[in-house]
Design an enzyme around this catalytic site. Sequence first.
Site, PDB file in Angstrom:
ATOM      1  N   ASP A 106       0.857  -1.199   0.000  1.00 11.40           N
ATOM      2  CA  ASP A 106       0.000   0.000   0.000  1.00 11.40           C
ATOM      3  C   ASP A 106       0.885   1.239   0.000  1.00 11.40           C
ATOM      4  O   ASP A 106       2.092   1.161   0.290  1.00 11.40           O
ATOM      5  CB  ASP A 106      -0.939   0.017   1.210  1.00 11.40           C
ATOM      6  CG  ASP A 106      -0.198   0.058   2.548  1.00 11.40           C
ATOM      7  OD1 ASP A 106       0.847  -0.627   2.677  1.00 11.40           O
ATOM      8  OD2 ASP A 106      -0.633   0.784   3.456  1.00 11.40           O
ATOM      9  N   GLU A 173       0.084  -1.177   5.791  1.00 16.33           N
ATOM     10  CA  GLU A 173       1.151  -0.632   6.644  1.00 16.33           C
ATOM     11  C   GLU A 173       0.985   0.855   6.886  1.00 16.33           C
ATOM     12  O   GLU A 173       1.214   1.357   7.994  1.00 16.33           O
ATOM     13  CB  GLU A 173       2.521  -0.902   6.007  1.00 16.33           C
ATOM     14  CG  GLU A 173       3.695  -0.702   6.966  1.00 16.33           C
ATOM     15  CD  GLU A 173       4.282   0.697   6.984  1.00 16.33           C
ATOM     16  OE1 GLU A 173       5.118   0.991   7.840  1.00 16.33           O
ATOM     17  OE2 GLU A 173       3.889   1.534   6.123  1.00 16.33           O
TER      18      GLU A 173
END
Length: 480
Positions: A106, A173
């Site tokens: 991400d 994350e």
Amino acid sequence: MSDKLELDPLFNKIDELKPQFIERLRQAVAIPSVSSDESLRPKVVAMSEFLVKELKKLGFHDIQSRELGTQPPPVADPNLQLPPIILGRFGNDAKKKTVLVYGHYDVQPALLEDGWNTPPFELTHDKTKDILYGRGSTDDKGPVIGWLNVIEAHNELKWELPVNLVVCFEGMEESGSLGLEELIGREAKQYFNKVDTVCISDNYWLGTSKPVLTYGLRGCNYYQITVNGPGADLHSGIFGGIIAEPMTDLVKVMSQLVDSAGNILVPGVLDMVAPLTDKENALYTDIDFSVEELNAASGSNTALHQKKEDILKHRWRYPSLSLHGIEGAFYGAGAKTVIPAKVIGKFSIRTVPDIDSHKLDQLVFDYVNKKFAELKSPNTLKVELIHDGNYWVSNPFNEAFTAAAKATEHVWNIKPDFTREGGSIPITLTFEQQLKTDVLLLPMGRGDDGAHSINEKLDISNYINGCKTLGGYLHYYGRG
Ligand SMILES: C[C@H](N)C(=O)N[C@@H](Cc1c[nH]cn1)C(=O)O
Ligand SMILES: [Zn+2]
Ligand SMILES: [Zn+2]
């Protein structure tokens, strides 16, 4: 360097495959996998599918896409699914050591109008500087793709990997690693059984010319303050001066969290910080860094500290509080005469040893509520934690750091500095504790890469030499 391994064929192959490696990163950057934007969640999932496809092509086995259920509150859509965690293996030889590689697929949000010179989700190669620009290029798609590139180079050479590799790639994350801690707990004795060490490539060199190995991270507790007032956004000519405005209350409260010199104003936070010992104090002197490098990386002369030692201490071993934004506030160009009905202020605290995360939350909640009560406003305020992640400090004198230092010196012809990092990788401590292994942070990019900022970049030399360093590390570690 004595006991240098013969890695020229691998390094030459990595050089030869450069166009393919850039193309793989281009495809990854093109997927806007922004975990904090609920509307982009399908893109985060698309990015996980891209990785699965690549892992299959490269010959990974036991590839699993682990679903994690719905995202816990605060969240706008209560049915929002978390993106999956991708697991995979390359090799399963009982005689070899096993390295677990963690990374995240991400990215932070990015809009062209924020000031990017190029479209953030189009990897743009500046051929005069040999730099790749694009969101995720350094954080963390470059390093994640780097591990895949290492496998491709071995496949092309028909070289055996010197270790068994386990990959664990997550898609949350940048939003608190939701769901990963539980998965690691469940898999410690299952999928992650026999892991000897964990390697994370998700941070940066301190400066722009000297490679580093990293043995510490700050933690991050992220909060939001919601102030609710009128039933709808209102005309400031009609209602201004006769109703209590949520934005006024929020700005008052937020302005009392930190001062302009960076001092945290929430009482009790600094009392929890571990005292500086003479031994630790001495470590800062030998690190290569300067206020000029900080200014170059920030693109300004706005440093709060001038001495290298003070800068490093405030980045690595003291907490900081940053104000990030206000949801619901008018922010566009022009002059809109509106009174927002509901505003949500966002801020975070970077935590360090020995801050107790839950105690910190309570100090923050009590202080925010007290400051709001002092305003005697008829509006309502709610303060809550959005996510948190632990700080981590380890001992860099172990087999993994020694192998990484050898690989780094082999590739870059210079011994790396041993540094800590001001940023956070929430899951690091969990890996160390649950798998009972060491964790090594082996960065690919430079300190001026602009992670989380506009014009994020990765120098091609860092990308390609970074792949060599990751591959070299596996060889030095595997042999040790
Ligand atoms: C260092 C790493 N590449 C990173 O950027 N981590 C994020 C993690 C985070 C924590 N809360 C939100 N994101 C960071 O340090 O901001
Ligand atoms: Zn990041
Ligand atoms: Zn990252």
